[in-house]
Design a protein around this motif. Structure first.
Motif, mmCIF file in Angstrom:
data_model
loop_
_atom_site.group_PDB
_atom_site.id
_atom_site.type_symbol
_atom_site.label_atom_id
_atom_site.label_comp_id
_atom_site.label_asym_id
_atom_site.label_seq_id
_atom_site.Cartn_x
_atom_site.Cartn_y
_atom_site.Cartn_z
ATOM 1 N N PRO A 182 35.861 -36.749 -68.409
ATOM 2 C CA PRO A 182 36.795 -36.707 -67.280
ATOM 3 C C PRO A 182 36.089 -37.072 -65.985
ATOM 4 O O PRO A 182 34.895 -36.807 -65.822
ATOM 5 C CB PRO A 182 37.281 -35.254 -67.258
ATOM 6 N N GLN B 135 41.263 -34.131 -61.059
ATOM 7 C CA GLN B 135 40.866 -35.055 -62.114
ATOM 8 C C GLN B 135 41.611 -36.359 -61.897
ATOM 9 O O GLN B 135 42.848 -36.380 -61.817
ATOM 10 C CB GLN B 135 41.183 -34.490 -63.492
ATOM 11 N N ASN C 261 43.785 -39.268 -68.379
ATOM 12 C CA ASN C 261 42.895 -38.858 -69.458
ATOM 13 C C ASN C 261 41.441 -39.097 -69.047
ATOM 14 O O ASN C 261 41.158 -39.433 -67.900
ATOM 15 C CB ASN C 261 43.218 -39.656 -70.738
ATOM 16 N N GLN D 203 43.017 -40.645 -76.389
ATOM 17 C CA GLN D 203 43.697 -39.475 -75.853
ATOM 18 C C GLN D 203 45.167 -39.745 -75.536
ATOM 19 O O GLN D 203 45.876 -38.851 -75.094
ATOM 20 C CB GLN D 203 42.984 -38.989 -74.597
ATOM 21 N N TYR E 155 50.346 -31.808 -71.391
ATOM 22 C CA TYR E 155 49.334 -32.859 -71.517
ATOM 23 C C TYR E 155 47.947 -32.361 -71.152
ATOM 24 O O TYR E 155 46.959 -32.763 -71.751
ATOM 25 C CB TYR E 155 49.687 -34.038 -70.605
ATOM 26 N N GLY E 156 47.856 -31.528 -70.134
ATOM 27 C CA GLY E 156 46.547 -31.068 -69.693
ATOM 28 C C GLY E 156 46.646 -29.715 -69.019
ATOM 29 O O GLY E 156 47.622 -29.418 -68.321
ATOM 30 N N GLN F 147 49.347 -30.491 -66.332
ATOM 31 C CA GLN F 147 50.008 -31.793 -66.432
ATOM 32 C C GLN F 147 51.005 -31.715 -67.588
ATOM 33 O O GLN F 147 50.635 -31.355 -68.706
ATOM 34 C CB GLN F 147 48.979 -32.889 -66.686
ATOM 35 N N ASP G 58 38.874 -26.338 -70.086
ATOM 36 C CA ASP G 58 39.869 -27.347 -70.434
ATOM 37 C C ASP G 58 40.587 -26.825 -71.668
ATOM 38 O O ASP G 58 40.133 -27.023 -72.802
ATOM 39 C CB ASP G 58 39.191 -28.689 -70.712
ATOM 40 N N THR H 126 43.533 -27.413 -73.133
ATOM 41 C CA THR H 126 44.165 -28.306 -74.108
ATOM 42 C C THR H 126 43.142 -28.964 -75.026
ATOM 43 O O THR H 126 43.463 -29.360 -76.138
ATOM 44 C CB THR H 126 44.988 -29.393 -73.394
ATOM 45 N N LYS H 127 41.896 -29.085 -74.570
ATOM 46 C CA LYS H 127 40.838 -29.659 -75.419
ATOM 47 C C LYS H 127 39.934 -28.591 -76.021
ATOM 48 O O LYS H 127 38.996 -28.907 -76.750
ATOM 49 C CB LYS H 127 39.994 -30.639 -74.605
#
Length: 448
Positions: free
Chosen positions: A81, A88, A92, A127, A158-159, A176, A432, A434-435
């Motif tokens: 990122p 950010q 992605n 992504q 999404y994020g 996001q 993070d 979502t990841k």
């Protein structure tokens, strides 16, 4: 000054300094198709985002153009990122695709002493989710409480980034999402700013935060929330007599709808303090730096603490950075910038603080009202700490790390990097969610 970060690289966003980013260009185009019969054109998506940045570096200010070129070339193909301040950039992560050195200056022996670099990035296509929606079964259990309602089931996420700070900075939450249920206007009711929001995920809790902004971006919404209300930057001019740092913290907390707690602060009374057209939290930060203190705002409470005391507190979670889950460990030892002797002067009073590990000498004249050499010595000690506390830092990337927060002390273990086999103070932490990844920044404690 705004800092830009990508992977292990950091720049200041200022064309007037060395290793400052001079230019950032971010571009994306819509994909369209035209119906042959009706001749109507419709948007079918977008291209991958592209980004180009330029910066300069030189040996004369501690840079190393050749070394930086080699490092950047090795990073080509790396996906990470890109942050500009707390934001950010892009939807992605970005992959570094090209490194060009321009306008290099050489010595007679062929050594590069200064250069201008151009870097090219492209969005990580892996992504881009199918149909632009992340399936909820692939995400950890998440609650996003907005005005008392869990909105997670009705959006496509999404994020979700949550950044915590241990020192004089508001925590930041970035979400996001797509409003698949078409309910966002109903939730908003035209008064979104300063609406309370909180997130719980995998044992990580943001506590109460306040919506700062929510804007459309590439067909999605990007919501940003802070741990302080949006008026935190409103400027004030005011003077106090016979006041302590704790008094100022209590007043600022109350003014900004926050509770207040203090931990091991000194409680020294100042005869006169003046806030000159400054934001409340910027003003409090300056006062803290004079007294070796810091503040954290979490879950609606302004917490004021003595920095040395909390830095040298008992360690909690043990972190073995040799384990495979720690995908990136980047130590930083900026000993060439460390101060060995700091002297503070004000009229006939003078005080000095020293760190025998370093040799640089600095003197500063202050306009703070002081009554003795001892007062100047206390300020000198606080200033020396501010200059030296980030000399020995480490950045650690790992799987989602629970049980650690900014402001905590971790027991770092390592056989591969034995100088880091010690307790560390976590001054910044980014989840993070979502990841399922965490990045933390920690430093070796100081004893002054």
């Amino acid at each position: 000054m705004v800092t830009a970060e990508w992977d292990s690289q950091k720049w200041q966003v200022d064309k007037n300094i060395i290793r400052g980013i001079e230019e950032i260009n971010l571009s994306v185009q819509a994909r369209t198709e035209t119906d042959k019969a009706s001749k109507e054109t419709k948007c079918t998506g977008r291209t991958l985002e592209k980004m180009d940045i330029t910066f300069s570096t030189a040996l004369t200010v501690g840079g190393n153009p050749k070394q930086e070129q080699d490092t950047l070339q090795k990073l080509c193909g790396t996906s990470a990122p890109f942050y500009c301040g707390e934001e950010q950039l892009g939807s992605n992560d970005f992959i570094l695709t090209r490194v060009d050195m321009q306008e290099g200056t050489l010595t007679g022996k062929g050594e590069i002493i200064s250069a201008r670099f151009s870097l090219s990035f492209i969005e990580d296509s892996s992504q881009q989710e199918k149909e632009g929606i992340k399936e909820k079964e692939n995400l950890p259990k998440i609650k996003i409480m907005y005005e008392g309602e869990d909105i997670f089931p009705t959006i496509s996420l999404y994020g979700l980034l949550y950044t915590q700070y241990a020192e004089n900075h508001a925590d930041v939450l970035e979400i996001q999402f797509n409003d698949t249920g078409k309910n966002w206007n109903k939730w908003d009711n035209g008064k979104m700013k300063d609406t309370e929001i909180s997130v719980e995920a995998e044992g990580i809790k943001t506590g109460k935060m306040w919506v700062y902004s929510c804007e459309p971006e590439n067909g999605k919404f990007k919501l940003k929330a802070l741990s302080v209300p949006s008026n935190y930057n409103s400027t004030t001019t005011k003077s106090w007599e016979s006041v302590t740092l704790e008094d100022l913290g209590q007043e600022i907390a109350s003014k900004n709808s926050l509770s207040f707690k203090k931990f091991n602060t000194k409680g020294k009374t100042r005869k006169y303090v003046h806030q000159d057209n400054d934001g409340d939290f910027a003003f409090l930060k300056k006062r803290c730096e004079l007294e070796g203190a810091c503040f954290v705002v979490y879950d609606g409470t302004l917490n004021l603490y003595d920095e040395k005391e909390i830095e040298n507190g008992k360690s909690g979670v043990e972190v073995n950075i040799d384990d495979e889950q720690f995908t990136s460990v980047i130590p930083s030892e900026k000993v060439n910038l460390a101060i060995g002797e700091f002297t503070v002067k004000n009229g006939r009073y003078e005080g000095k603080a020293t760190d025998s590990n370093y040799t640089l000498i600095k003197t500063q004249v202050i306009d703070e009202a002081v009554e003795s050499n001892a007062d100047c010595e206390e300020v000198a000690t606080s200033f020396l700490r501010q200059k030296n506390k980030e000399i020995n830092t480490i950045e650690i990337k790992t799987d989602l790390l629970k049980g650690v927060s900014a402001g905590s002390v971790i027991a770092c273990k390592s056989e591969k990097k034995p100088t880091w086999n010690t307790d560390l103070f976590v001054f910044k932490l980014r989840h993070d969610i979502t990841k399922s990844k965490t990045t933390l920044w920690a430093r070796k404690p100081l004893n002054y």
